[in-house]
Design a protein around this motif. Structure first.
Motif, PDB file in Angstrom:
ATOM      1  N   PRO A  85       0.842  -1.210   0.000  1.00 55.88           N
ATOM      2  CA  PRO A  85       0.000   0.000   0.000  1.00 55.88           C
ATOM      3  C   PRO A  85       0.869   1.248   0.000  1.00 55.88           C
ATOM      4  O   PRO A  85       2.003   1.243   0.476  1.00 55.88           O
ATOM      5  CB  PRO A  85      -0.796  -0.142   1.287  1.00 55.88           C
ATOM      6  N   HIS A  86       0.286   2.343  -0.520  1.00 51.43           N
ATOM      7  CA  HIS A  86       1.032   3.594  -0.531  1.00 51.43           C
ATOM      8  C   HIS A  86       0.048   4.754  -0.428  1.00 51.43           C
ATOM      9  O   HIS A  86      -1.108   4.657  -0.850  1.00 51.43           O
ATOM     10  CB  HIS A  86       1.879   3.707  -1.799  1.00 51.43           C
ATOM     11  N   ILE A  87       0.540   5.853   0.172  1.00 53.34           N
ATOM     12  CA  ILE A  87      -0.280   7.041   0.368  1.00 53.34           C
ATOM     13  C   ILE A  87      -0.193   7.902  -0.880  1.00 53.34           C
ATOM     14  O   ILE A  87       0.898   8.203  -1.380  1.00 53.34           O
ATOM     15  CB  ILE A  87       0.189   7.810   1.615  1.00 53.34           C
ATOM     16  N   ASP A  88      -1.389   8.346  -1.351  1.00 53.33           N
ATOM     17  CA  ASP A  88      -1.452   9.161  -2.556  1.00 53.33           C
ATOM     18  C   ASP A  88      -1.437  10.655  -2.253  1.00 53.33           C
ATOM     19  O   ASP A  88      -0.891  11.441  -3.024  1.00 53.33           O
ATOM     20  CB  ASP A  88      -2.715   8.809  -3.351  1.00 53.33           C
ATOM     21  N   GLY A  89      -2.037  11.063  -1.162  1.00 55.06           N
ATOM     22  CA  GLY A  89      -2.070  12.480  -0.836  1.00 55.06           C
ATOM     23  C   GLY A  89      -2.748  12.715   0.501  1.00 55.06           C
ATOM     24  O   GLY A  89      -3.514  11.894   0.999  1.00 55.06           O
ATOM     25  N   ILE A  90      -2.468  13.884   1.098  1.00 56.10           N
ATOM     26  CA  ILE A  90      -3.016  14.239   2.413  1.00 56.10           C
ATOM     27  C   ILE A  90      -3.574  15.652   2.289  1.00 56.10           C
ATOM     28  O   ILE A  90      -2.895  16.564   1.803  1.00 56.10           O
ATOM     29  CB  ILE A  90      -1.940  14.164   3.511  1.00 56.10           C
ATOM     30  N   TRP A  91      -4.823  15.835   2.775  1.00 54.72           N
ATOM     31  CA  TRP A  91      -5.486  17.131   2.734  1.00 54.72           C
ATOM     32  C   TRP A  91      -6.023  17.465   4.119  1.00 54.72           C
ATOM     33  O   TRP A  91      -6.283  16.576   4.932  1.00 54.72           O
ATOM     34  CB  TRP A  91      -6.642  17.112   1.728  1.00 54.72           C
ATOM     35  N   ALA A  92      -6.179  18.772   4.383  1.00 54.17           N
ATOM     36  CA  ALA A  92      -6.699  19.241   5.677  1.00 54.17           C
ATOM     37  C   ALA A  92      -7.706  20.344   5.437  1.00 54.17           C
ATOM     38  O   ALA A  92      -7.558  21.162   4.508  1.00 54.17           O
ATOM     39  CB  ALA A  92      -5.577  19.743   6.563  1.00 54.17           C
ATOM     40  N   ALA A  93      -8.743  20.384   6.299  1.00 52.29           N
ATOM     41  CA  ALA A  93      -9.759  21.446   6.231  1.00 52.29           C
ATOM     42  C   ALA A  93     -10.236  21.726   7.650  1.00 52.29           C
ATOM     43  O   ALA A  93     -10.446  20.795   8.448  1.00 52.29           O
ATOM     44  CB  ALA A  93     -10.919  21.036   5.337  1.00 52.29           C
ATOM     45  N   ARG A  94     -10.423  22.991   7.932  1.00 51.80           N
ATOM     46  CA  ARG A  94     -10.914  23.351   9.266  1.00 51.80           C
ATOM     47  C   ARG A  94     -12.423  23.537   9.227  1.00 51.80           C
ATOM     48  O   ARG A  94     -12.996  23.941   8.218  1.00 51.80           O
ATOM     49  CB  ARG A  94     -10.231  24.606   9.771  1.00 51.80           C
ATOM     50  N   THR A  95     -13.043  23.259  10.364  1.00 54.63           N
ATOM     51  CA  THR A  95     -14.482  23.447  10.485  1.00 54.63           C
ATOM     52  C   THR A  95     -14.762  24.867  10.939  1.00 54.63           C
ATOM     53  O   THR A  95     -13.887  25.531  11.514  1.00 54.63           O
ATOM     54  CB  THR A  95     -15.062  22.453  11.493  1.00 54.63           C
ATOM     55  N   PRO A  96     -15.964  25.360  10.729  1.00 48.98           N
ATOM     56  CA  PRO A  96     -16.298  26.707  11.203  1.00 48.98           C
ATOM     57  C   PRO A  96     -16.155  26.810  12.719  1.00 48.98           C
ATOM     58  O   PRO A  96     -16.291  25.831  13.455  1.00 48.98           O
ATOM     59  CB  PRO A  96     -17.750  26.885  10.749  1.00 48.98           C
ATOM     60  N   ALA A  97     -15.837  28.020  13.187  1.00 48.29           N
ATOM     61  CA  ALA A  97     -15.695  28.247  14.625  1.00 48.29           C
ATOM     62  C   ALA A  97     -16.975  27.873  15.335  1.00 48.29           C
ATOM     63  O   ALA A  97     -18.081  28.166  14.866  1.00 48.29           O
ATOM     64  CB  ALA A  97     -15.341  29.709  14.880  1.00 48.29           C
ATOM     65  N   GLY A  98     -16.828  27.225  16.465  1.00 51.90           N
ATOM     66  CA  GLY A  98     -17.977  26.819  17.259  1.00 51.90           C
ATOM     67  C   GLY A  98     -18.525  25.475  16.897  1.00 51.90           C
ATOM     68  O   GLY A  98     -19.490  25.013  17.518  1.00 51.90           O
ATOM     69  N   SER A  99     -17.968  24.795  15.900  1.00 54.88           N
ATOM     70  CA  SER A  99     -18.460  23.476  15.515  1.00 54.88           C
ATOM     71  C   SER A  99     -18.136  22.455  16.594  1.00 54.88           C
ATOM     72  O   SER A  99     -17.098  22.522  17.264  1.00 54.88           O
ATOM     73  CB  SER A  99     -17.830  23.048  14.176  1.00 54.88           C
ATOM     74  N   GLY A 100     -19.024  21.467  16.727  1.00 52.60           N
ATOM     75  CA  GLY A 100     -18.814  20.431  17.711  1.00 52.60           C
ATOM     76  C   GLY A 100     -18.145  19.220  17.129  1.00 52.60           C
ATOM     77  O   GLY A 100     -18.032  19.060  15.902  1.00 52.60           O
TER      78      GLY A 100
END
Length: 670
Positions: free
Chosen positions: A60-75
């Motif tokens: 197996p191999h990793i193709d890519g990594i992404w990040a996203a933040r949630t809106p402030a106050g999200s649970g």
């Protein structure tokens, strides 16, 4: 990842065992062990080879990594956002991308599993860290991990490596996704650590290796530090002058409080939020750095008043800042505290190494070797904290145990040497005490022998005085009587003289050293025997005698004083017979006045009208008897003797002062 995870702990361990034989052998051994451990750590950090033409088809191999933040106050129950994804590399700290963002960030890891099915090899995933807490899912619906607290106070998973066996049922042939939800604070290095997807055996082994370096070794370090801290604290309590032990104990215990940040997981207690933990760790980190500096300065004889003032001026404001500053300034305060701590520790180590090379003492050289082994891992981990180096396995937890052992042996040797010095001193002191006792016993024995000789000499002198004053005067009186009477003396006269001599000798024997002999009730009774013995002789010599005594004693006399007056009077009358050629003799006792109301006294005067003599010349010529004997006797009974003599006669006068009736007699009179 919080910077405290990478800080070294090696600089304070101490114990006390035996003295090392060769500092250079120890130095070589510690250096070799240090290089081997660094090589081992480096080998563990070699990057995973990427798939290529020669790689196995099912790897197996990793193709890519992404990040996203949630809106402030999200649970934490909110799903991953559909937009706002940014490509990242791991390890990732989102503060560089989203400054001051506190909340939830989703990470999406796309990877490919070429071979899936019952015949395919099992796969696994290893996560270095999730800072601060979060959840891990495979392909959205398969939950691999969820921390207990995803709201403040957050679970503390930032230093907890995790490895999972990926369930085959949840895997898809080809493209797969790992979803990681991370809850954290930007100023605490929130983000996601390195992730590895590999065959299950490799992934689990990698997870165990990371757990060893990030959990087991730091935990062992904390336990060893706590043990040594308590041990050297007890040593310091027993030997307060060894201040290096006290500062080492404080540094070790301070490091324990810092190290709890590395080993506590899922336990936010006792603080209500993550920033309180940060304040706690940073404050104790600065305290540890200050105590470590004081330890090295005391041990290396580098302590100076100005150093102490500078250290206090740096550490105390730093501690106050991280504890008291509000949240907007807390990140800067923690960075400053971390920087101050690292610079203090590195500066103290370098300074001590230079001092050891200057003094070339064995203990200094060995501890300097420990400091050398401490510097490289400390610099490496500090550079990882400030992101100069990529995140990897910290060196300090590995090398710290070796350095701790080395420093423990150094301090063990120092403590053992100190104990041996104390033992040698005690042996020398015991030998000196023994010699002093022997010398004292010899001196006491010699003084006892001298005292016995003195007692014998005093007794001989006293007997000589008694014979001279008592029996001698009787012999002089008898000789004088025989010379003047001649053939007129009859047999009974001689017999009477012999009986008188016998009585005088018996009186000397009976009164020898006796302080309990009775005092005659009145002066008349006291004077009667003397008057009887000398009266006939004075009649034969043609000396007119006048005896004047009061009806009662003017003062209280002891038996020794009464006997002393008797001997004085006998000696005085004998001298009248032998030397004065007097025609008139006066013996008078009278009371004298004393200024003190509780004391009274008497005066005894013997006066004749004989030839007289030169008092000073006679006293110088006397060899111990006669006037000198008379003077000594009067002094012993607490009296004073006054002598006057010229061509018209001689007067001897004795004065004695004693307590009045009903008052205790002074002990000096007895």
């Amino acid at each position: 990842m919080p910077h405290q995870a990478h800080l070294p702990q090696a600089g304070r361990e101490v114990a006390h065992a035996r003295r090392p034989r060769s500092p250079f052998a120890w130095l070589a051994g510690l250096t070799l062990a240090w290089l081997l451990t660094l090589a081992s750590v480096g080998a563990q950090q070699q990057p995973q080879p990427t798939p290529g033409p020669s790689a196995p088809v099912c790897e197996p191999h990793i193709d890519g990594i992404w990040a996203a933040r949630t809106p402030a106050g999200s649970g934490p129950e909110q799903a991953a956002p559909s937009t706002g994804w940014e490509r990242v590399t791991l390890p990732d700290r989102w503060q560089t991308r989203w400054p001051d963002f506190d909340g939830i960030v989703w990470y999406r890891i796309d990877w490919t599993a070429p071979c899936v099915g019952e015949a395919a090899e099992a796969l696994g995933a290893a996560f270095t860290s999730v800072n601060m807490a979060g959840t891990i899912r495979l392909n959205e619906h398969s939950l691999l991990w969820r921390d207990q607290n995803l709201v403040e106070p957050l679970s503390r998973s930032w230093n907890m490596p995790r490895a999972f066996l990926l369930p085959p049922a949840a895997l898809q042939a080809g493209a797969n996704r790992l979803w990681v939800q991370v809850v954290g604070l930007a100023d605490q290095g929130a983000g996601l650590g390195a992730v590895r997807v590999a065959p299950a055996a490799q992934a689990l082994a990698h997870g165990e290796t990371q757990r060893l370096y990030r959990r087991v070794l730091p935990g062992a370090n904390v336990l060893i530090s706590a043990t040594l801290g308590v041990f050297f604290f007890m040593l310091w309590l027993m030997r307060r002058q060894e201040k290096a032990y006290g500062w080492y104990a404080f540094a070790a215990l301070a490091w324990v409080l810092v190290g709890l940040n590395n080993v506590l997981t899922e336990v936010p207690w006792p603080f209500p939020d993550g920033r309180s933990w940060m304040r706690w760790v940073s404050a104790w980190m600065v305290a540890y750095a200050g105590a470590f500096c004081m330890f090295l300065w005391h041990f290396g004889a580098l302590l100076r008043p100005w150093r102490t003032r500078v250290l206090a001026g740096v550490t105390l404001p730093a501690i106050v800042a991280v504890v008291a500053l509000p949240v907007p300034a807390l990140w800067y305060a923690n960075v400053a505290a971390f920087t101050v701590s690292v610079l203090l520790i590195l500066g103290a180590c370098v300074e001590f190494i230079v001092q050891a090379l200057r003094t070339r003492q064995v203990e200094h050289l060995l501890l300097a070797a420990c400091c050398v082994g401490f510097l490289a891992p400390a610099v490496h981990d500090a550079l990882m904290v400030v992101s100069v180096l990529d995140e990897g396995t910290p060196w300090t937890p590995v090398t710290a145990l070796i350095i701790t052992l080395g420093m423990s042996l150094v301090l063990a040797g120092h403590f053992t040497r100190t104990l041996r010095q104390v033992e040698r001193f005690n042996d020398q002191l015991a030998e000196q005490v023994r010699l002093a006792r022997e010398d004292l016993a010899h001196t006491l024995s010699r003084e006892h022998a001298l005292e016995l000789d003195n007692v014998r000499l005093s007794e001989r002198l006293r007997v000589a005085h008694e014979l001279h004053d008592g029996l001698g005067s009787s012999l002089v009186r008898s000789v004088a009587l025989v010379e003047h009477s001649g053939s007129q003396l009859q047999r009974h006269h001689y017999l009477s003289m012999f009986k008188s001599l016998r009585d005088d000798l018996r009186q000397i024997v009976d009164t020898h050293g006796s302080a309990t002999a009775p005092v005659p009730p009145t002066p008349v009774q006291w004077l009667a025997p003397i008057r009887h013995r000398f009266g006939r002789l004075f009649e034969e010599l043609g000396v007119r005698c006048h005896w004047h005594t009061p009806a009662t004693w003017p003062c209280l006399l002891s038996a020794r004083q009464a006997l002393g007056l008797t001997r004085f009077l006998e000696e005085a009358l004998t001298n009248v017979v032998k030397h004065s050629r007097a025609r008139t003799l006066v013996v008078q006792m009278e009371e004298i006045g004393i200024e003190q109301p509780s004391r009274t006294g008497l005066r005894l005067v013997v006066q004749d009208d004989g030839l007289g003599f030169d008092v000073a010349l006679v006293q110088q010529a006397m060899s111990g008897l006669g006037l000198n004997s008379m003077q000594a006797r009067v002094t012993r009974i607490g009296g004073t003797l006054h002598i006057e003599s010229d061509a018209s006669g001689t007067m001897l006068q004795v004065e004695i002062a004693t307590a009045v009736a009903g008052t205790a007699l002074p002990s000096t009179l007895f």
